[in-house]
Scaffold this motif. Structure first.
Motif, PDB file in Angstrom:
ATOM      1  N   ARG A  63       0.840  -1.202   0.000  1.00  0.00           N
ATOM      2  CA  ARG A  63       0.000   0.000   0.000  1.00  0.00           C
ATOM      3  C   ARG A  63       0.877   1.254   0.000  1.00  0.00           C
ATOM      4  O   ARG A  63       0.616   2.218  -0.711  1.00  0.00           O
ATOM      5  CB  ARG A  63      -0.940  -0.008   1.198  1.00  0.00           C
ATOM      6  N   ASP A  64       1.930   1.242   0.788  1.00  0.00           N
ATOM      7  CA  ASP A  64       2.842   2.384   0.857  1.00  0.00           C
ATOM      8  C   ASP A  64       3.547   2.610  -0.481  1.00  0.00           C
ATOM      9  O   ASP A  64       3.654   3.741  -0.956  1.00  0.00           O
ATOM     10  CB  ASP A  64       3.870   2.171   1.975  1.00  0.00           C
ATOM     11  N   LEU A  65       4.013   1.523  -1.106  1.00  0.00           N
ATOM     12  CA  LEU A  65       4.680   1.640  -2.413  1.00  0.00           C
ATOM     13  C   LEU A  65       3.732   2.215  -3.465  1.00  0.00           C
ATOM     14  O   LEU A  65       4.088   3.131  -4.215  1.00  0.00           O
ATOM     15  CB  LEU A  65       5.191   0.272  -2.886  1.00  0.00           C
ATOM     16  N   TYR A  66       2.530   1.667  -3.533  1.00  0.00           N
ATOM     17  CA  TYR A  66       1.546   2.171  -4.494  1.00  0.00           C
ATOM     18  C   TYR A  66       1.237   3.644  -4.232  1.00  0.00           C
ATOM     19  O   TYR A  66       1.198   4.458  -5.152  1.00  0.00           O
ATOM     20  CB  TYR A  66       0.234   1.382  -4.418  1.00  0.00           C
ATOM     21  N   SER A  67       1.017   3.988  -2.970  1.00  0.00           N
ATOM     22  CA  SER A  67       0.615   5.346  -2.613  1.00  0.00           C
ATOM     23  C   SER A  67       1.699   6.381  -2.903  1.00  0.00           C
ATOM     24  O   SER A  67       1.399   7.535  -3.180  1.00  0.00           O
ATOM     25  CB  SER A  67       0.226   5.417  -1.130  1.00  0.00           C
ATOM     26  N   ARG A  68       2.959   5.974  -2.820  1.00  0.00           N
ATOM     27  CA  ARG A  68       4.062   6.899  -3.106  1.00  0.00           C
ATOM     28  C   ARG A  68       4.387   6.986  -4.592  1.00  0.00           C
ATOM     29  O   ARG A  68       5.197   7.813  -4.993  1.00  0.00           O
ATOM     30  CB  ARG A  68       5.308   6.483  -2.324  1.00  0.00           C
ATOM     31  N   SER A  69       3.741   6.157  -5.417  1.00  0.00           N
ATOM     32  CA  SER A  69       4.035   6.119  -6.854  1.00  0.00           C
ATOM     33  C   SER A  69       3.077   7.021  -7.621  1.00  0.00           C
ATOM     34  O   SER A  69       1.868   6.845  -7.566  1.00  0.00           O
ATOM     35  CB  SER A  69       3.912   4.690  -7.384  1.00  0.00           C
ATOM     36  N   THR A  70       3.636   7.958  -8.356  1.00  0.00           N
ATOM     37  CA  THR A  70       2.821   8.827  -9.200  1.00  0.00           C
ATOM     38  C   THR A  70       2.263   8.033 -10.365  1.00  0.00           C
ATOM     39  O   THR A  70       1.097   8.164 -10.728  1.00  0.00           O
ATOM     40  CB  THR A  70       3.679  10.004  -9.720  1.00  0.00           C
ATOM     41  N   ALA A  82      -6.400   1.893  -6.687  1.00  0.00           N
ATOM     42  CA  ALA A  82      -7.047   2.163  -5.403  1.00  0.00           C
ATOM     43  C   ALA A  82      -6.197   3.079  -4.525  1.00  0.00           C
ATOM     44  O   ALA A  82      -6.729   3.823  -3.703  1.00  0.00           O
ATOM     45  CB  ALA A  82      -7.339   0.854  -4.678  1.00  0.00           C
ATOM     46  N   CYS A  83      -4.889   3.035  -4.723  1.00  0.00           N
ATOM     47  CA  CYS A  83      -3.977   3.854  -3.917  1.00  0.00           C
ATOM     48  C   CYS A  83      -3.647   5.190  -4.574  1.00  0.00           C
ATOM     49  O   CYS A  83      -2.823   5.953  -4.060  1.00  0.00           O
ATOM     50  CB  CYS A  83      -2.700   3.071  -3.630  1.00  0.00           C
ATOM     51  N   GLY A  84      -4.254   5.481  -5.721  1.00  0.00           N
ATOM     52  CA  GLY A  84      -4.078   6.788  -6.343  1.00  0.00           C
ATOM     53  C   GLY A  84      -2.959   6.903  -7.344  1.00  0.00           C
ATOM     54  O   GLY A  84      -2.585   8.014  -7.723  1.00  0.00           O
ATOM     55  N   SER A  85      -2.420   5.784  -7.805  1.00  0.00           N
ATOM     56  CA  SER A  85      -1.397   5.830  -8.849  1.00  0.00           C
ATOM     57  C   SER A  85      -2.056   5.783 -10.221  1.00  0.00           C
ATOM     58  O   SER A  85      -3.029   5.052 -10.413  1.00  0.00           O
ATOM     59  CB  SER A  85      -0.449   4.619  -8.743  1.00  0.00           C
ATOM     60  N   ALA A  86      -1.522   6.555 -11.156  1.00  0.00           N
ATOM     61  CA  ALA A  86      -1.938   6.417 -12.551  1.00  0.00           C
ATOM     62  C   ALA A  86      -1.229   5.173 -13.082  1.00  0.00           C
ATOM     63  O   ALA A  86      -0.070   4.920 -12.738  1.00  0.00           O
ATOM     64  CB  ALA A  86      -1.542   7.649 -13.345  1.00  0.00           C
ATOM     65  N   VAL A  87      -1.908   4.383 -13.919  1.00  0.00           N
ATOM     66  CA  VAL A  87      -1.354   3.098 -14.348  1.00  0.00           C
ATOM     67  C   VAL A  87      -1.114   3.068 -15.852  1.00  0.00           C
ATOM     68  O   VAL A  87      -1.967   3.475 -16.645  1.00  0.00           O
ATOM     69  CB  VAL A  87      -2.295   1.934 -13.949  1.00  0.00           C
ATOM     70  N   VAL A  88       0.064   2.562 -16.216  1.00  0.00           N
ATOM     71  CA  VAL A  88       0.403   2.233 -17.598  1.00  0.00           C
ATOM     72  C   VAL A  88       0.662   0.731 -17.594  1.00  0.00           C
ATOM     73  O   VAL A  88       1.523   0.250 -16.850  1.00  0.00           O
ATOM     74  CB  VAL A  88       1.663   2.987 -18.083  1.00  0.00           C
TER      75      VAL A  88
END
Length: 131
Positions: free
Chosen positions: A7-14, A34-40
């Motif tokens: 969760r921390d890794l996802y949340s810190r990833s733009t 779910a953690c707010g990262s844009a996904v490619v």
């Protein structure tokens, strides 16, 4: 990693990149969204069931590193687009919540109980429900 570490890794990833050659459901895609990262992500397997290209993330051809870099650059360089994609992806992941999926599963079971499928030209009987 533990759930908290992930969760921390996802949340810190733009931007979260999923460069898979093949993918099942694509849980990392949903978790990152779910953690707010844009996904490619590469356009394979479950990712295409989750991402609508350009709306809630980007899908790129498998192995196309140049397009991955291009899409990541777009997301990093355009905060407004990134915000829009993140907002859309949060709406997407709501469809994968336990409650939503359980409700949908109940709807499918009720539909099957009311309209059993035909098999080999004859109606299929469903077993009686037990109390």
């Amino acid at each position: 990693p533990t759930v908290e570490q992930a969760r921390d890794l996802y949340s810190r990833s733009t931007v979260w990149v999923v460069p898979s050659k093949s993918e099942g459901f694509g849980m990392p895609v949903v978790e990152a969204m779910a953690c707010g990262s844009a996904v490619v992500a590469t356009d394979c397997g479950g990712t295409r069931d989750i991402i609508t290209d350009g709306e809630n993330g980007f899908l790129v051809p498998v192995g196309d590193v140049d397009t991955i870099v291009e899409k990541v650059s777009i997301l990093l360089g355009d905060p407004g687009m990134r915000r829009r994609i993140v907002e859309n992806s949060r709406r997407t992941v709501a469809h994968f919540s336990w409650k939503h999926m359980a409700d949908r599963f109940e709807q499918v079971l009720a539909s099957l109980a009311n309209h059993p499928p035909a098999a080999a030209g004859r109606d299929v009987e469903l077993p009686a429900a037990r109390a």
